[in-house]
Design a protein around this motif. Structure first.
Motif, PDB file in Angstrom:
ATOM      1  N   CYS A 190       0.815  -1.111   0.022  1.00 53.11           N
ATOM      2  CA  CYS A 190      -0.040  -0.094   0.025  1.00 53.11           C
ATOM      3  C   CYS A 190       0.767   1.309  -0.192  1.00 53.11           C
ATOM      4  CB  CYS A 190      -0.855   0.020   1.296  1.00 53.11           C
ATOM      5  SG  CYS A 190      -2.064   1.487   1.255  1.00 53.11           S
ATOM      6  N   VAL A 191       0.719   2.120  -1.114  1.00 52.59           N
ATOM      7  CA  VAL A 191       1.334   3.444  -1.153  1.00 52.59           C
ATOM      8  C   VAL A 191       0.684   4.377  -0.568  1.00 52.59           C
ATOM      9  CG1 VAL A 191       2.461   4.825  -2.705  1.00 52.59           C
ATOM     10  CG2 VAL A 191       2.773   2.631  -3.235  1.00 52.59           C
ATOM     11  N   SER A 192      -0.735   4.351  -0.623  1.00 50.74           N
ATOM     12  CA  SER A 192      -1.579   5.378  -0.196  1.00 50.74           C
ATOM     13  C   SER A 192      -2.967   4.955  -0.083  1.00 50.74           C
ATOM     14  CB  SER A 192      -1.489   6.626  -1.101  1.00 50.74           C
ATOM     15  OG  SER A 192      -2.145   6.410  -2.164  1.00 50.74           O
ATOM     16  N   GLY A 193      -3.628   5.696   1.029  1.00 52.11           N
ATOM     17  CA  GLY A 193      -4.963   5.249   1.267  1.00 52.11           C
ATOM     18  C   GLY A 193      -5.088   4.016   2.241  1.00 52.11           C
ATOM     19  N   THR A 194      -6.518   3.898   2.537  1.00 51.78           N
ATOM     20  CA  THR A 194      -6.642   2.929   3.647  1.00 51.78           C
ATOM     21  C   THR A 194      -7.951   1.968   3.309  1.00 51.78           C
ATOM     22  OG1 THR A 194      -8.511   4.517   4.805  1.00 51.78           O
ATOM     23  CG2 THR A 194      -6.018   4.356   5.581  1.00 51.78           C
ATOM     24  N   GLY A 195      -7.873   0.908   3.775  1.00 53.81           N
ATOM     25  CA  GLY A 195      -8.839  -0.098   3.686  1.00 53.81           C
ATOM     26  C   GLY A 195      -8.522  -1.464   4.502  1.00 53.81           C
ATOM     27  N   SER A 196      -9.259  -2.500   4.002  1.00 56.49           N
ATOM     28  CA  SER A 196      -8.712  -3.818   4.736  1.00 56.49           C
ATOM     29  C   SER A 196      -8.797  -4.946   3.815  1.00 56.49           C
ATOM     30  CB  SER A 196      -9.665  -4.080   5.842  1.00 56.49           C
ATOM     31  OG  SER A 196     -11.170  -4.483   5.119  1.00 56.49           O
ATOM     32  N   VAL A 197      -8.076  -6.004   4.241  1.00 62.33           N
ATOM     33  CA  VAL A 197      -8.165  -7.314   3.498  1.00 62.33           C
ATOM     34  C   VAL A 197      -8.406  -8.390   4.299  1.00 62.33           C
ATOM     35  CG1 VAL A 197      -5.727  -7.766   4.003  1.00 62.33           C
ATOM     36  CG2 VAL A 197      -6.759  -8.723   1.869  1.00 62.33           C
ATOM     37  N   GLU A 198      -9.540  -9.215   4.011  1.00 64.42           N
ATOM     38  CA  GLU A 198     -10.012 -10.380   4.925  1.00 64.42           C
ATOM     39  C   GLU A 198      -9.724 -11.533   4.313  1.00 64.42           C
ATOM     40  OE1 GLU A 198     -14.268 -12.237   6.234  1.00 64.42           O
ATOM     41  OE2 GLU A 198     -14.251 -10.365   5.340  1.00 64.42           O
ATOM     42  N   ASP A 199      -8.965 -12.307   5.130  1.00 59.28           N
ATOM     43  CA  ASP A 199      -8.631 -13.933   4.741  1.00 59.28           C
ATOM     44  C   ASP A 199      -9.797 -14.631   4.798  1.00 59.28           C
ATOM     45  OD1 ASP A 199      -7.767 -16.666   4.673  1.00 59.28           O
ATOM     46  OD2 ASP A 199      -5.723 -16.068   5.380  1.00 59.28           O
ATOM     47  N   LEU A 200     -10.495 -15.299   3.711  1.00 64.83           N
ATOM     48  CA  LEU A 200     -11.598 -15.971   3.755  1.00 64.83           C
ATOM     49  C   LEU A 200     -11.392 -17.388   4.419  1.00 64.83           C
ATOM     50  CD1 LEU A 200     -13.515 -15.126   0.505  1.00 64.83           C
ATOM     51  CD2 LEU A 200     -13.797 -13.945   3.049  1.00 64.83           C
ATOM     52  N   ALA A 201     -10.155 -17.881   4.574  1.00 63.07           N
ATOM     53  CA  ALA A 201      -9.835 -19.306   5.313  1.00 63.07           C
ATOM     54  C   ALA A 201      -9.765 -19.022   6.641  1.00 63.07           C
ATOM     55  CB  ALA A 201      -8.610 -19.808   4.601  1.00 63.07           C
ATOM     56  N   THR A 202      -9.533 -17.819   7.139  1.00 63.24           N
ATOM     57  CA  THR A 202      -9.494 -17.738   8.906  1.00 63.24           C
ATOM     58  C   THR A 202     -10.565 -16.845   9.178  1.00 63.24           C
ATOM     59  OG1 THR A 202      -8.008 -15.898   8.361  1.00 63.24           O
ATOM     60  CG2 THR A 202      -6.969 -18.215   8.445  1.00 63.24           C
TER      61      THR A 202
END
Length: 132
Positions: free
Chosen positions: A61-73
């Motif tokens: 990530c260079v700029s901005g915000t968010g999230s990533v969800e691991d669908l296995a866990t």
């Protein structure tokens, strides 16, 4: 030596636009580097269900915000400038953008150039190439 300018590449076939994102592909399979390198913009409020079955990917990530969800866990990881996530197991995931995010992405094997996500959230192993 290969030299490319991001601003010029954004005005060419190297920029691919799809729902929720665009990606400027700076290094591709035909460059014979063994990986591809992209600058990708994830649009504000985008929610991308992804599963790269044919590729491994690293995303910085260079700029901005968010999230990533691991669908296995079920784990949700916050994304902000300076965070990298690595999809080393062809991980099913959901990428969510709170704000517009700029990401530097590396794919192995390299992309050809015109790939967009299929119905499973993957890129095909082979796709049409871009011309310079």
């Amino acid at each position: 030596m290969i030299v490319r300018d991001l601003a010029k590449a954004e005005q060419s076939e190297r920029k691919i636009v799809s729902e929720g994102w665009d990606s400027t592909r700076l290094i591709l399979k035909d460059d014979n580097m063994g990986f591809s390198f992209h600058i990708t913009t994830i649009f504000k409020d985008a929610e991308l269900h992804l599963h790269y079955q044919n590729h491994l990917e690293s995303v910085y990530c260079v700029s901005g915000t968010g999230s990533v969800e691991d669908l296995a866990t079920g784990e949700v990881h916050q994304i902000k400038p300076g965070v990298i996530y690595i999809l080393d197991k062809h991980d099913k995931h959901i990428l969510r953008a709170t704000t517009e995010m700029k990401m530097a992405c590396v794919f192995n094997p390299p992309l050809n150039g015109k790939e967009v996500h299929d119905e499973t959230g993957a890129y095909p192993l082979e796709a049409e190439t871009v011309s310079d």
